[in-house]
Design a protein around this motif. Structure first.
Motif, PDB file in Angstrom:
ATOM      1  N   ALA A   1       3.525  12.972  -0.085  1.00  0.00           N
ATOM      2  CA  ALA A   1       3.217  11.583  -0.448  1.00  0.00           C
ATOM      3  C   ALA A   1       3.498  10.642   0.722  1.00  0.00           C
ATOM      4  O   ALA A   1       2.702   9.726   1.006  1.00  0.00           O
ATOM      5  CB  ALA A   1       4.049  11.175  -1.665  1.00  0.00           C
TER       6      ALA A   1
ATOM      7  N   VAL B   1      -2.786   6.418   5.502  1.00  0.00           N
ATOM      8  CA  VAL B   1      -3.681   5.383   4.970  1.00  0.00           C
ATOM      9  C   VAL B   1      -3.267   3.990   5.425  1.00  0.00           C
ATOM     10  O   VAL B   1      -4.098   3.185   5.873  1.00  0.00           O
ATOM     11  CB  VAL B   1      -3.721   5.456   3.433  1.00  0.00           C
ATOM     12  CG1 VAL B   1      -4.512   4.275   2.859  1.00  0.00           C
ATOM     13  CG2 VAL B   1      -4.327   6.780   2.977  1.00  0.00           C
ATOM     14  N   THR B   2      -1.966   3.682   5.323  1.00  0.00           N
ATOM     15  CA  THR B   2      -1.485   2.318   5.512  1.00  0.00           C
ATOM     16  C   THR B   2      -1.834   1.684   6.857  1.00  0.00           C
ATOM     17  O   THR B   2      -2.240   0.512   6.894  1.00  0.00           O
ATOM     18  CB  THR B   2       0.034   2.265   5.283  1.00  0.00           C
ATOM     19  OG1 THR B   2       0.333   2.786   3.993  1.00  0.00           O
ATOM     20  CG2 THR B   2       0.551   0.843   5.374  1.00  0.00           C
TER      21      THR B   2
ATOM     22  N   ILE C   1       0.826  -1.214   0.000  1.00  0.00           N
ATOM     23  CA  ILE C   1       0.000   0.000   0.000  1.00  0.00           C
ATOM     24  C   ILE C   1       0.857   1.259   0.000  1.00  0.00           C
ATOM     25  O   ILE C   1       0.713   2.137  -0.861  1.00  0.00           O
ATOM     26  CB  ILE C   1      -0.960  -0.012   1.206  1.00  0.00           C
ATOM     27  CG1 ILE C   1      -1.859  -1.245   1.157  1.00  0.00           C
ATOM     28  CG2 ILE C   1      -1.801   1.254   1.234  1.00  0.00           C
ATOM     29  CD1 ILE C   1      -2.706  -1.430   2.399  1.00  0.00           C
TER      30      ILE C   1
ATOM     31  N   LEU D   1       1.526   4.059  -3.041  1.00  0.00           N
ATOM     32  CA  LEU D   1       1.162   5.471  -2.858  1.00  0.00           C
ATOM     33  C   LEU D   1       2.377   6.390  -2.951  1.00  0.00           C
ATOM     34  O   LEU D   1       2.306   7.469  -3.559  1.00  0.00           O
ATOM     35  CB  LEU D   1       0.465   5.657  -1.509  1.00  0.00           C
ATOM     36  CG  LEU D   1      -0.925   5.027  -1.371  1.00  0.00           C
ATOM     37  CD1 LEU D   1      -1.432   5.167   0.057  1.00  0.00           C
ATOM     38  CD2 LEU D   1      -1.903   5.685  -2.349  1.00  0.00           C
TER      39      LEU D   1
ATOM     40  N   ILE E   1       0.580  10.979   3.148  1.00  0.00           N
ATOM     41  CA  ILE E   1      -0.628  10.268   2.720  1.00  0.00           C
ATOM     42  C   ILE E   1      -0.467   8.767   2.948  1.00  0.00           C
ATOM     43  O   ILE E   1      -1.377   8.086   3.450  1.00  0.00           O
ATOM     44  CB  ILE E   1      -0.923  10.571   1.237  1.00  0.00           C
ATOM     45  CG1 ILE E   1      -1.304  12.051   1.075  1.00  0.00           C
ATOM     46  CG2 ILE E   1      -2.044   9.678   0.711  1.00  0.00           C
ATOM     47  CD1 ILE E   1      -1.438  12.498  -0.362  1.00  0.00           C
ATOM     48  N   ALA E   2       0.698   8.235   2.570  1.00  0.00           N
ATOM     49  CA  ALA E   2       0.946   6.796   2.729  1.00  0.00           C
ATOM     50  C   ALA E   2       0.893   6.379   4.190  1.00  0.00           C
ATOM     51  O   ALA E   2       0.303   5.353   4.538  1.00  0.00           O
ATOM     52  CB  ALA E   2       2.299   6.437   2.118  1.00  0.00           C
TER      53      ALA E   2
ATOM     54  N   LEU F   1       2.452   9.111  -5.886  1.00  0.00           N
ATOM     55  CA  LEU F   1       2.218  10.500  -5.478  1.00  0.00           C
ATOM     56  C   LEU F   1       3.486  11.248  -5.101  1.00  0.00           C
ATOM     57  O   LEU F   1       3.422  12.455  -4.834  1.00  0.00           O
ATOM     58  CB  LEU F   1       1.255  10.525  -4.280  1.00  0.00           C
ATOM     59  CG  LEU F   1      -0.091   9.826  -4.462  1.00  0.00           C
ATOM     60  CD1 LEU F   1      -0.888   9.879  -3.170  1.00  0.00           C
ATOM     61  CD2 LEU F   1      -0.875  10.464  -5.591  1.00  0.00           C
TER      62      LEU F   1
END
Length: 556
Positions: free
Chosen positions: A302, A309-310, A61, A65, A305-306, A69
């Protein structure tokens, strides 16, 4: 007007004029780095006190990402060895649910770093601090793997250095000779593969293709086959964790409370800071290989975001990884597509070949991490320490020992404070005040008691205001001239000290003439009211003009 949000992944630029040849080159590089990442992802997760799939889900994941990104063409994101100590400590102290929250919080911080364009500031962290905590983390990783390397039976391993060492010594009677021999064989194979295959490829063309195969995957496969077919009595992923699930990760939303988040701010900031340092250092290394320039702020967004989310899908903290990124670049990658293929490769492995991980011995994983720890450390810096000055040596060694003995957060804080104090001392020592003598300006002869002129050099800031303060103790009778031509910078403390000197001169009836003011010193002195207090008649463009005024006034 506030600058608009700049969110432009490197992928958009890379796809302009993207060719079929580039695509197949990226596919080949992605497959190669996927193979490299497979054992490392599981090993980092296990060493962090998590299940092996946590590392795989993170590599899938977060790896996708960060590539899609990010601000680098070839950077590969995923779990990293630098996080092992921090993640293990968070899990041990706060629990798995709070690791999810801490990782997500670090993601928000990383995105904020990039949003407010702080990417370049990470480079200001002194290299002594970076080397100190990198070597310290490497030692902790190696020490934490002694248990698996020796096959010791330890129900719970502490997270601190002395606790680990004490537990290992107390458990030596449970040593598993099979696990130790297997780990030594794997470590020897990995070291021999890295050293021997490239040299063999120089004289044997058939061996060149084997340079793309990592020694860690060879050792892992052979060790697994030995355990499978010969039934060697060692602990495996299957016996410890029940294997690796062959399914996609599911959303896991933990219970959240502000009371808990308050205690996680410092661990989250540590994760964010370390992730930022690792990813941007990695991106700079990638730039040197492919002759490109990454966007540090886009990369941090980036990464943010990773990392947000992860963790909600069973993952762990992620950052740019140097070994996998270098492998990607040297395997022919030209765009972020390679990193996305690497993530897809690992996803395919999870969906198709997860049952094969059941017999992977943990001793082999420990050998891989021992090798990673050795490569991770900058051990030559200890040998070369005598070449550097005492502040550099003290900072590096202090951060190293604090990382090993206490905590990475404490080590970085102390290291940054020590580096700042060293920097302040060095800059203040470069600032100086020189008196203009009669040899420099003959008309001053006979007027030494009535006129004093000084040249200021360097920066007049809070660490160097003593230069201005000492002038108050030896003011002349009539005129004081200060030449600011060689002053690069004045801060608010320096400006206040100059203002105090101006007021003292007015009280004692001494004329104060300033000359050679550059833009920044003149601007802050103007804002602090010093220029207004002096008056235009006491400002000169050059020292010669100021001395002419001073001599005329003293003789009048």
């Amino acid at each position: 007007m506030q600058a608009p949000l700049e969110f432009r992944p490197k992928l958009l630029q890379a796809l302009q004029g993207y060719s079929r040849q580039q695509f197949w080159g990226d596919v080949g590089a992605g497959l190669t780095v996927g193979v490299v990442a497979l054992p490392l992802a599981m090993a980092f997760a296990i060493a962090s006190g998590l299940k092996p799939e946590a590392g795989l889900f993170t590599a899938i994941i977060a790896g996708f990402l960060i590539s899609a990104l990010g601000g680098s063409r070839v950077q590969i994101g995923g779990p990293a060895g630098a996080f092992i100590v921090i993640v293990y400590g968070i899990v041990e102290r706060y629990g798995l649910a709070n690791l999810i929250i801490a990782t997500a919080m670090s993601g928000v911080m990383l995105f904020a770093f990039g949003l407010f364009k702080l990417g370049t500031l990470v480079r200001f962290i002194p290299i002594a601090v970076v080397i100190g905590f990198t070597n310290g983390i490497a030692v902790l990783i190696a020490v934490s793997q002694v248990k698996e390397f020796l096959g010791l039976q330890v129900p719970h391993m502490p997270g601190n250095f002395f606790g680990i060492v004490q537990t290992v010594f107390q458990s030596l009677h449970t040593l598993n000779g099979y696990a130790t021999l297997l780990a030594l064989a794997c470590l020897g194979l990995i070291v021999g593969w890295q050293w021997g295959v490239p040299r063999l490829a120089l004289t044997r063309p058939w061996a060149r293709k084997w340079t793309l195969v990592p020694g860690s995957i060879v050792a892992l496969v052979l060790a697994t086959l030995l355990v499978t077919f010969f039934g060697i009595p060692v602990e495996t992923i299957g016996t410890r964790f029940g294997g690796v699930p062959s399914s996609l990760p599911t959303l896991d939303w933990p219970e959240f409370s502000w009371e808990t988040a308050r205690f996680l701010l410092l661990p989250a900031f540590t994760l964010a800071l370390l992730g930022a340092i690792e990813s941007l250092l990695c991106a700079r290394i990638a730039d040197s290989i492919i002759d490109d320039r990454h966007n540090p702020n886009q990369e941090l967004m980036a990464q943010g975001i990773a990392n947000f989310v992860t963790p909600f899908f069973g993952g762990m903290p992620a950052t740019g990884t140097i070994a996998r990124t270098v492998t990607n670049a040297k395997s022919g990658a030209t765009s972020p597509v390679a990193g996305m293929v690497h993530a897809a490769t690992l996803l395919l492995v999870v969906l198709v070949a997860a049952p094969l991980a059941h017999n992977i011995p943990l001793a082999a994983m420990a050998a891989i991490l021992m090798f990673v720890a050795w490569n991770m450390g900058e051990w030559r810096e200890f040998v070369h320490l005598r070449q550097y000055r005492l502040p550099y040596r003290a900072t590096l060694l202090a951060v190293f020992f604090l990382t090993v003995v206490f905590d990475l957060t404490v080590a970085v804080e102390v290291g940054l404070v020590a580096a700042c104090m060293t920097f302040i001392y060095r800059i203040s020592s470069l600032s100086r005040c020189e008196q203009v003598s009669t040899q420099d300006y003959p008309p001053l002869a006979g007027l030494e008691a009535r006129v004093a002129a000084h040249r200021l050099h360097g920066a007049i800031f809070f660490g160097a205001v003593k230069l201005i303060e000492t002038l108050e103790d030896r003011l002349p009778q009539r005129v004081l001239v200060l030449d600011f031509k060689n002053v690069l910078y004045i801060d608010s403390s320096g400006a206040d000290t100059v203002a105090d000197l101006v007021r003292t001169c007015h009280k004692r009836g001494v004329r104060f003439i300033a000359c050679g003011l550059a833009f920044q010193p003149q601007d802050i002195l103007l804002r602090c009211g010093v220029i207004e207090a002096l008056g235009p008649e006491n400002l000169s463009a050059t020292l010669a003009q100021a001395l002419e005024l001073a001599v005329h006034d003293a003789q009048g």
